[in-house]
Write a protein that holds these residues in place. Structure first.
Motif, PDB file in Angstrom:
ATOM      1  N   GLU A   1      -4.282   1.198  -9.853  1.00  0.00           N
ATOM      2  CA  GLU A   1      -2.755   1.625 -10.324  1.00  0.00           C
ATOM      3  C   GLU A   1      -1.686   1.389  -9.079  1.00  0.00           C
ATOM      4  OE1 GLU A   1      -2.777   5.371 -11.890  1.00  0.00           O
ATOM      5  OE2 GLU A   1      -3.979   4.825 -13.606  1.00  0.00           O
ATOM      6  N   VAL A   2      -2.152   1.356  -7.992  1.00  0.00           N
ATOM      7  CA  VAL A   2      -1.297   1.237  -6.687  1.00  0.00           C
ATOM      8  C   VAL A   2      -1.805   0.234  -6.027  1.00  0.00           C
ATOM      9  CG1 VAL A   2      -0.373   3.549  -6.624  1.00  0.00           C
ATOM     10  CG2 VAL A   2      -2.503   2.864  -5.571  1.00  0.00           C
ATOM     11  N   VAL A   3      -0.826  -0.679  -5.335  1.00  0.00           N
ATOM     12  CA  VAL A   3      -0.986  -1.843  -4.698  1.00  0.00           C
ATOM     13  C   VAL A   3      -0.729  -1.679  -3.075  1.00  0.00           C
ATOM     14  CG1 VAL A   3      -0.646  -4.397  -4.560  1.00  0.00           C
ATOM     15  CG2 VAL A   3      -0.793  -3.234  -6.807  1.00  0.00           C
ATOM     16  N   PRO A   4      -1.509  -2.308  -2.355  1.00  0.00           N
ATOM     17  CA  PRO A   4      -1.293  -1.880  -0.852  1.00  0.00           C
ATOM     18  C   PRO A   4      -0.038  -2.936  -0.177  1.00  0.00           C
ATOM     19  CG  PRO A   4      -3.045  -3.098  -1.018  1.00  0.00           C
ATOM     20  CD  PRO A   4      -2.842  -2.665  -2.273  1.00  0.00           C
ATOM     21  N   ILE A   5       0.736  -2.243   0.769  1.00  0.00           N
ATOM     22  CA  ILE A   5       1.102  -3.080   1.716  1.00  0.00           C
ATOM     23  C   ILE A   5       0.930  -2.665   3.153  1.00  0.00           C
ATOM     24  CG2 ILE A   5       3.639  -3.883   2.622  1.00  0.00           C
ATOM     25  CD1 ILE A   5       4.734  -3.066  -0.229  1.00  0.00           C
ATOM     26  N   SER A   6       0.324  -3.242   3.857  1.00  0.00           N
ATOM     27  CA  SER A   6      -0.204  -2.755   5.271  1.00  0.00           C
ATOM     28  C   SER A   6       0.538  -3.256   6.736  1.00  0.00           C
ATOM     29  CB  SER A   6      -1.593  -2.958   5.404  1.00  0.00           C
ATOM     30  OG  SER A   6      -2.035  -4.234   5.447  1.00  0.00           O
ATOM     31  N   GLU A   7       0.326  -2.595   7.457  1.00  0.00           N
ATOM     32  CA  GLU A   7       1.062  -2.988   8.774  1.00  0.00           C
ATOM     33  C   GLU A   7      -0.043  -2.549   9.786  1.00  0.00           C
ATOM     34  OE1 GLU A   7       4.766  -0.819   9.573  1.00  0.00           O
ATOM     35  OE2 GLU A   7       5.682  -1.800   8.103  1.00  0.00           O
ATOM     36  N   THR A   8      -0.488  -3.818  10.533  1.00  0.00           N
ATOM     37  CA  THR A   8      -1.469  -3.582  11.437  1.00  0.00           C
ATOM     38  C   THR A   8      -0.813  -4.135  12.766  1.00  0.00           C
ATOM     39  OG1 THR A   8      -3.321  -4.124   9.806  1.00  0.00           O
ATOM     40  CG2 THR A   8      -3.769  -4.458  11.994  1.00  0.00           C
ATOM     41  N   TYR A   9      -1.236  -3.568  13.822  1.00  0.00           N
ATOM     42  CA  TYR A   9      -0.696  -3.948  15.261  1.00  0.00           C
ATOM     43  C   TYR A   9      -1.744  -4.406  16.118  1.00  0.00           C
ATOM     44  CZ  TYR A   9       3.671  -1.692  13.453  1.00  0.00           C
ATOM     45  OH  TYR A   9       4.984  -1.605  13.006  1.00  0.00           O
ATOM     46  N   SER A  10      -1.420  -5.146  16.985  1.00  0.00           N
ATOM     47  CA  SER A  10      -2.435  -5.601  18.206  1.00  0.00           C
ATOM     48  C   SER A  10      -2.344  -4.306  19.296  1.00  0.00           C
ATOM     49  CB  SER A  10      -1.656  -6.966  18.660  1.00  0.00           C
ATOM     50  OG  SER A  10      -0.643  -6.670  19.446  1.00  0.00           O
ATOM     51  N   SER A  11      -3.569  -4.647  19.902  1.00  0.00           N
ATOM     52  CA  SER A  11      -3.852  -3.347  20.646  1.00  0.00           C
ATOM     53  C   SER A  11      -2.634  -3.106  21.635  1.00  0.00           C
ATOM     54  CB  SER A  11      -5.206  -3.826  21.449  1.00  0.00           C
ATOM     55  OG  SER A  11      -6.400  -3.520  20.606  1.00  0.00           O
TER      56      SER A  11
END
Length: 479
Positions: free
Chosen positions: A25-35
């Protein structure tokens, strides 16, 4: 704690990989950072079924800005890297921002970009791996799941949204729950279902360690605090493609096509939906905030002027009030319904023709060795040998250990459903004829009886009795 934001739509986990379609029912928006914190991977999904590629991802600098004060963009990837908190999906971006890796236990569609592990350089697909290749695992001899999962062993209950660890849970168990996969300075640490670690060099794009015993490396990694992806969600609008409206007159697409084709639209909810032969359309694509529809797929029965429909869709501006504010576009599909003549007599004639065509198709299927490129066993023995060939170690183990074979024959997407759909028990095949000739499968829910018989006989086979099928055939002669 792990949270389940999605529901399992169906799952057939029989072969090399796990083939699953999931819906949320919910759709993701993700933020992934480099090390090193210098780059950010923003991934936006436009579709509520996952994992798939229906989205976009953007790599940007975190410490460099343009003249307007906005963070500089690096490049775009024409796919999403679906991540749901606490579930079997993982992505990482390298310290130079150029490399991205995506790992998932589940496969939804065919194609290179839908492999379990995909590796990108500058937004272009560079390498792919199956689970077995990546973790060096033999599916015929051991359980080959990409990620370690100890949830059911360490939590008190799964009935509430707040989960508590059992008092007996160790620090190792907690680490395995929280850190079964992570990125540390461009080295990916992955702990699989066997409690073995695979090390992957994200910068060089190669496996640098395999089948490492977790206990041997735990003292070196136990204090590592992995940087998790930040995930937010938006509510999917559930707008079906037939219902998009022309912004000028509010006319639905289903009605516009009805005028173009001079055919009556019959909704899936109409009481006559199953009464007549209906001409069908398949349509999917992306609606942007400006009201423009980008066609992904359009297939029509010959009765329609496909070019006319395509031109109308691509030149019309549609209403966009249903698009969530968090995204600039949304993926739409499901052309529920069909079309028939306004004249009931003509519709009835077309329905009779369709029934005759289906009868002929059914007869033909009863003789085919393959249907949709899948081999159809011709008797019970071949069913058992085919299952032995295609099922993996884990499913065989579950079948041997089960106390109730019904769980494998249910309508929730397991082995029985696969047999019924792929071996022509539903729809007709030489295997259906084989059982029907023995008067099996002709009763109510007969198709379930057939698949249940196959599963029960295969369990006996797995337990060592390779001749039980001969006794069954003697007990069930042709009638």
């Amino acid at each position: 704690m792990k949270k389940n934001y999605f529901i399992l739509f169906y799952s057939i986990f029989l072969f090399n990989n796990v083939y699953s379609q999931m819906s949320s029912e919910v759709v993701p928006i993700s933020e992934t950072y480099s090390s090193n914190g210098k780059f950010k991977l923003l991934s936006i999904s436009y579709d509520n079924e996952f994992p798939n590629l229906k989205g976009e991802s953007f790599v940007s600098y975190t410490q460099e800005y343009d003249s307007t004060g906005v963070r500089k963009k690096f490049y775009k990837v024409k796919r999403s890297f679906d991540i749901y908190e606490g579930n079997p999906f993982f992505t990482a971006i390298s310290n130079d921002g150029r490399k991205i890796i995506y790992l998932t236990n589940y496969i939804y569609e065919n194609g290179l970009e839908n492999k379990n592990i995909t590796y990108y350089i500058d937004g272009r697909l560079e390498k792919t791996y199956t689970t077995e290749e990546f973790i060096n695992c033999d599916k015929n001899k051991e359980k080959c799941n990409l990620f370690y999962d100890n949830q059911f062993q360490i939590f008190e209950s799964f009935n509430s949204t707040i989960k508590q660890y059992k008092k007996t849970v160790s620090e190792k168990d907690i680490f395995l729950d929280k850190s079964f996969v992570f990125n540390k300075n461009d080295t990916i640490y992955l702990i699989d279902s066997r409690k073995k670690i695979t090390l992957y060099d994200l910068d060089k794009g190669k496996i640098i360690g395999t089948k490492i015993d977790f206990d041997s490396i735990y003292p070196k990694i136990k204090n590592i605090e992995p940087i998790k992806s930040r995930i937010s969600y938006y509510k999917y609008p559930y707008k079906y493609v037939i219902d998009i409206q022309n912004s000028k007159d509010n006319e639905k697409l289903s009605a516009s096509i009805s005028k173009m084709a001079d055919l009556k639209f019959i909704s899936i909810n109409d009481s006559t939906f199953h009464k007549y032969k209906l001409f069908r359309i398949e349509l999917s694509g992306y609606m942007d905030r400006k009201g423009k529809f980008e066609i992904e797929n359009l297939e029509t029965d010959p009765v329609f002027n496909k070019k006319l429909i395509e031109d109308y869709i691509t030149t019309t501006t549609f209403k966009t009030d249903f698009i969530p504010r968090e995204v600039d576009k949304i993926h739409l599909k499901y052309f529920f319904g069909g079309y028939r003549s306004y004249d009931d007599k003509i519709a009835e004639k077309e329905t009779l023709k369709e029934k005759e065509r289906r009868k002929e198709e059914f007869k033909k299927r009863l003789t085919l060795e393959k249907i949709d490129n899948i081999y159809i066993p011709k008797n019970l023995y071949e069913c058992l040998t085919e299952l032995d060939r295609i099922l993996n170690f884990e499913i065989k183990k579950q079948l041997i250990e089960t106390k109730d074979s019904w769980e494998f024959n249910s309508h929730m997407g397991r082995l029985g459903m696969w047999i019924r759909n792929n071996w022509g028990i539903n729809g007709g095949s030489r295997l259906l004829k084989y059982f029907n000739d023995k008067s099996i499968g002709k009763e109510t829910s007969g198709n379930d009886v057939i698949s249940g018989t196959i599963i029960n006989q295969y369990i006996i086979w797995l337990k060592g009795d390779k001749n039980a099928w001969k006794i069954w055939e003697k007990q069930n002669p042709n009638k």
